[in-house]
Design a protein around this motif. Structure first.
Motif, PDB file in Angstrom:
ATOM      1  N   PRO A 187      30.266  53.890  51.703  1.00  0.00           N
ATOM      2  CA  PRO A 187      30.753  53.132  50.553  1.00  0.00           C
ATOM      3  C   PRO A 187      32.282  53.118  50.569  1.00  0.00           C
ATOM      4  N   TYR A 188      32.857  51.938  50.528  1.00  0.00           N
ATOM      5  CA  TYR A 188      34.322  51.843  50.532  1.00  0.00           C
ATOM      6  C   TYR A 188      34.709  50.518  49.889  1.00  0.00           C
ATOM      7  N   SER A 189      35.547  50.600  48.875  1.00  0.00           N
ATOM      8  CA  SER A 189      35.983  49.390  48.164  1.00  0.00           C
ATOM      9  C   SER A 189      37.282  49.703  47.448  1.00  0.00           C
ATOM     10  N   LEU A 190      37.867  48.677  46.857  1.00  0.00           N
ATOM     11  CA  LEU A 190      39.080  48.890  46.065  1.00  0.00           C
ATOM     12  C   LEU A 190      38.878  49.984  45.019  1.00  0.00           C
ATOM     13  N   PHE A 191      37.675  50.081  44.487  1.00  0.00           N
ATOM     14  CA  PHE A 191      37.406  51.060  43.424  1.00  0.00           C
ATOM     15  C   PHE A 191      36.754  52.335  43.930  1.00  0.00           C
ATOM     16  N   ASN A 192      36.525  52.453  45.218  1.00  0.00           N
ATOM     17  CA  ASN A 192      35.904  53.667  45.759  1.00  0.00           C
ATOM     18  C   ASN A 192      36.574  54.025  47.075  1.00  0.00           C
TER      19      ASN A 192
ATOM     20  N   PRO B  27      30.955  46.689  48.948  1.00  0.00           N
ATOM     21  CA  PRO B  27      32.387  46.344  48.898  1.00  0.00           C
ATOM     22  C   PRO B  27      32.791  45.645  47.607  1.00  0.00           C
ATOM     23  N   LEU B  28      31.782  45.106  46.895  1.00  0.00           N
ATOM     24  CA  LEU B  28      32.083  44.408  45.632  1.00  0.00           C
ATOM     25  C   LEU B  28      31.658  45.258  44.437  1.00  0.00           C
ATOM     26  N   GLU B  29      31.325  46.526  44.694  1.00  0.00           N
ATOM     27  CA  GLU B  29      30.826  47.390  43.624  1.00  0.00           C
ATOM     28  C   GLU B  29      29.711  46.678  42.863  1.00  0.00           C
ATOM     29  N   LYS B  30      28.787  46.130  43.645  1.00  0.00           N
ATOM     30  CA  LYS B  30      27.608  45.435  43.106  1.00  0.00           C
ATOM     31  C   LYS B  30      27.991  44.224  42.258  1.00  0.00           C
ATOM     32  N   GLY B  31      29.149  43.651  42.496  1.00  0.00           N
ATOM     33  CA  GLY B  31      29.574  42.465  41.759  1.00  0.00           C
ATOM     34  C   GLY B  31      30.614  42.784  40.689  1.00  0.00           C
ATOM     35  N   ARG B  32      30.762  44.085  40.354  1.00  0.00           N
ATOM     36  CA  ARG B  32      31.687  44.495  39.294  1.00  0.00           C
ATOM     37  C   ARG B  32      33.122  44.070  39.617  1.00  0.00           C
ATOM     38  N   LEU B  33      33.487  44.127  40.897  1.00  0.00           N
ATOM     39  CA  LEU B  33      34.856  43.787  41.286  1.00  0.00           C
ATOM     40  C   LEU B  33      35.172  42.305  41.062  1.00  0.00           C
ATOM     41  N   ALA B  34      34.119  41.491  40.993  1.00  0.00           N
ATOM     42  CA  ALA B  34      34.323  40.052  40.825  1.00  0.00           C
ATOM     43  C   ALA B  34      34.945  39.726  39.470  1.00  0.00           C
ATOM     44  N   ASN B  35      34.785  40.630  38.522  1.00  0.00           N
ATOM     45  CA  ASN B  35      35.320  40.366  37.176  1.00  0.00           C
ATOM     46  C   ASN B  35      36.559  41.191  36.885  1.00  0.00           C
ATOM     47  N   SER B  36      37.159  41.753  37.922  1.00  0.00           N
ATOM     48  CA  SER B  36      38.253  42.677  37.667  1.00  0.00           C
ATOM     49  C   SER B  36      39.560  41.940  37.349  1.00  0.00           C
TER      50      SER B  36
ATOM     51  N   GLN C  51      36.859  37.692  46.423  1.00  0.00           N
ATOM     52  CA  GLN C  51      37.399  37.379  47.755  1.00  0.00           C
ATOM     53  C   GLN C  51      38.582  38.291  48.092  1.00  0.00           C
ATOM     54  N   ILE C  52      39.386  38.590  47.087  1.00  0.00           N
ATOM     55  CA  ILE C  52      40.537  39.475  47.341  1.00  0.00           C
ATOM     56  C   ILE C  52      40.047  40.885  47.667  1.00  0.00           C
ATOM     57  N   ALA C  53      38.993  41.316  46.980  1.00  0.00           N
ATOM     58  CA  ALA C  53      38.434  42.655  47.259  1.00  0.00           C
ATOM     59  C   ALA C  53      37.939  42.736  48.710  1.00  0.00           C
ATOM     60  N   LEU C  54      37.373  41.662  49.214  1.00  0.00           N
ATOM     61  CA  LEU C  54      36.896  41.640  50.615  1.00  0.00           C
ATOM     62  C   LEU C  54      38.066  41.509  51.586  1.00  0.00           C
ATOM     63  N   ALA C  55      39.034  40.658  51.235  1.00  0.00           N
ATOM     64  CA  ALA C  55      40.197  40.467  52.117  1.00  0.00           C
ATOM     65  C   ALA C  55      40.977  41.771  52.259  1.00  0.00           C
ATOM     66  N   TRP C  56      41.055  42.534  51.162  1.00  0.00           N
ATOM     67  CA  TRP C  56      41.756  43.830  51.202  1.00  0.00           C
ATOM     68  C   TRP C  56      41.095  44.767  52.227  1.00  0.00           C
ATOM     69  N   LEU C  57      39.785  44.742  52.292  1.00  0.00           N
ATOM     70  CA  LEU C  57      39.077  45.571  53.286  1.00  0.00           C
ATOM     71  C   LEU C  57      39.366  45.080  54.701  1.00  0.00           C
ATOM     72  N   LEU C  58      39.222  43.768  54.896  1.00  0.00           N
ATOM     73  CA  LEU C  58      39.315  43.212  56.257  1.00  0.00           C
ATOM     74  C   LEU C  58      40.725  43.273  56.819  1.00  0.00           C
ATOM     75  N   GLU C  59      41.706  43.391  55.931  1.00  0.00           N
ATOM     76  CA  GLU C  59      43.098  43.489  56.378  1.00  0.00           C
ATOM     77  C   GLU C  59      43.373  44.866  57.009  1.00  0.00           C
ATOM     78  N   GLN C  60      42.522  45.848  56.723  1.00  0.00           N
ATOM     79  CA  GLN C  60      42.768  47.212  57.212  1.00  0.00           C
ATOM     80  C   GLN C  60      42.213  47.391  58.624  1.00  0.00           C
ATOM     81  N   PRO C  61      42.986  48.060  59.483  1.00  0.00           N
ATOM     82  CA  PRO C  61      42.521  48.244  60.864  1.00  0.00           C
ATOM     83  C   PRO C  61      41.172  48.952  60.918  1.00  0.00           C
ATOM     84  N   ASN C  62      40.286  48.427  61.755  1.00  0.00           N
ATOM     85  CA  ASN C  62      38.969  49.038  62.034  1.00  0.00           C
ATOM     86  C   ASN C  62      37.988  48.974  60.863  1.00  0.00           C
ATOM     87  N   VAL C  63      38.312  48.204  59.823  1.00  0.00           N
ATOM     88  CA  VAL C  63      37.377  48.104  58.690  1.00  0.00           C
ATOM     89  C   VAL C  63      36.646  46.767  58.751  1.00  0.00           C
TER      90      VAL C  63
END
Ligand SMILES: NC(=O)c1ccc[n+]([C@@H]2O[C@H](COP(=O)([O-])OP(=O)(O)OC[C@H]3O[C@@H](n4cnc5c(N)ncnc54)[C@H](OP(=O)(O)O)[C@@H]3O)[C@@H](O)[C@H]2O)c1
Length: 272
Positions: A171-176, A200-209, A225-237
């Protein structure tokens, strides 16, 4: 779509589709089959080629539905990347061979691209890897990985695997950020292992952040989309959001094309 090169010269799309709750929870539920098949077909139509499933999802029914959608698509097998996972209580030598056969049969394929140990087992890891290594030697599995493994366990698994581990799915996301804090992310980045971010979307919760609103506006994107882009911008994620709604599938695949600036990454890093 960002891709990662694989040791055999092929590549892995950094964003895939998760399938937890497609076809049921821990037991099969066929009541939403039509909706799930439609979502899988639409994902394929949008260009998604990377799928994450597990034998436990819908007690095998997620694999059956995914297999059906993949077969019906007519897309050549080598263009697809299919991950499945073995449930920890199957992780004996014989059990792992049997579990993999079951996944292959339900998916209707003759090899898995990636096979993960779903959770750390209470059974001896040595015994399990004897089976998993056999599956790789027999070409039933291209790559091995683990899921929900902390750093000490990951090191043990890496030592027991005859081939380099491809990923630890956690589990890895902006909030975890637990797996950044516990050293797994850095270990992956230093050892050429991918970290697959689940939920990655905290079950959709991040969509309303609301905290993502300004970065989202700057990219004419949604917070999800920003929550996903933040993950993909990181090396090896890499990441595997689950979606069945058409709008969600479209948004998530498009998120893989968004690039965040170093300033935006720093601002998002600092959110928690
Ligand atoms: N290894 C493990 O132990 C483990 C554990 C959990 C998950 N996973 C894997 O990781 C995948 C993803 O994690 P997850 O399913 O827990 O959670 P998630 O991907 O964070 O969230 C899925 C939820 O978010 C909604 N959603 C998707 N895209 C959206 C968007 N653009 N805007 C708003 N809402 C959106 C989905 O709605 P709709 O479906 O209605 O579109 C669904 O309700 C799983 O499916 C599974 O393959 C692995």
């Amino acid at each position: 779509m960002k891709t990662y090169p694989l040791p055999d010269g092929t590549s892995l799309p950094a964003l895939g589709l998760g399938t937890w709750r497609m076809g049921g929870g821990m037991s099969a539920d066929t009541s939403c089959d039509a909706e799930v098949l439609e979502a899988l077909r639409y994902a394929l139509e949008l260009g998604c080629r990377h799928f994450d499933t597990a034998e436990i999802y819908g007690n095998g029914h997620a694999e059956e539905l995914l297999g059906r959608a993949l077969r019906e698509s007519g897309i050549p097998r080598e263009e697809l990347f299919i991950t499945s996972k073995i449930w920890p209580n199957h992780l004996t030598y014989e059990g792992s061979l049997r579990a993999c056969e079951g996944s292959l049969r339900r998916l209707g394929v003759d090899y898995l691209d990636l096979y993960l140990i779903h959770w750390p087992p209470s059974l001896p890891l040595e015994e399990g890897f004897r089976g998993l290594n056999t599956l790789v030697r027999e070409r039933k599995v291209r790559y091995l990985g683990v899921s929900n493994f902390d750093l000490p366990l990951m090191r043990r698994a890496a030592a027991l695997s005859e081939t380099p581990l491809l990923t630890n799915q956690v589990p890895y996301s902006l909030f975890n950020r637990d797996y950044a804090r516990n050293g797994v992310l850095q270990y992956c980045q230093e050892h050429g292992i991918l970290l697959t971010a689940y939920t990655p979307l905290e079950k959709g919760r991040l969509a309303n952040s609301p905290v993502l609103a300004s970065v989202a506006a700057a990219h004419e994107a949604t917070p999800a989309q920003i929550a996903l882009a933040w993950l993909l911008e990181q090396p090896n994620v890499i990441t595997i959001p689950k979606a069945v709604q058409r709008r969600h599938l479209e948004e998530n695949l498009a998120a893989a094309e968004i690039h965040l600036t170093p300033e935006e990454m720093r601002a998002l890093d600092a959110l928690v």
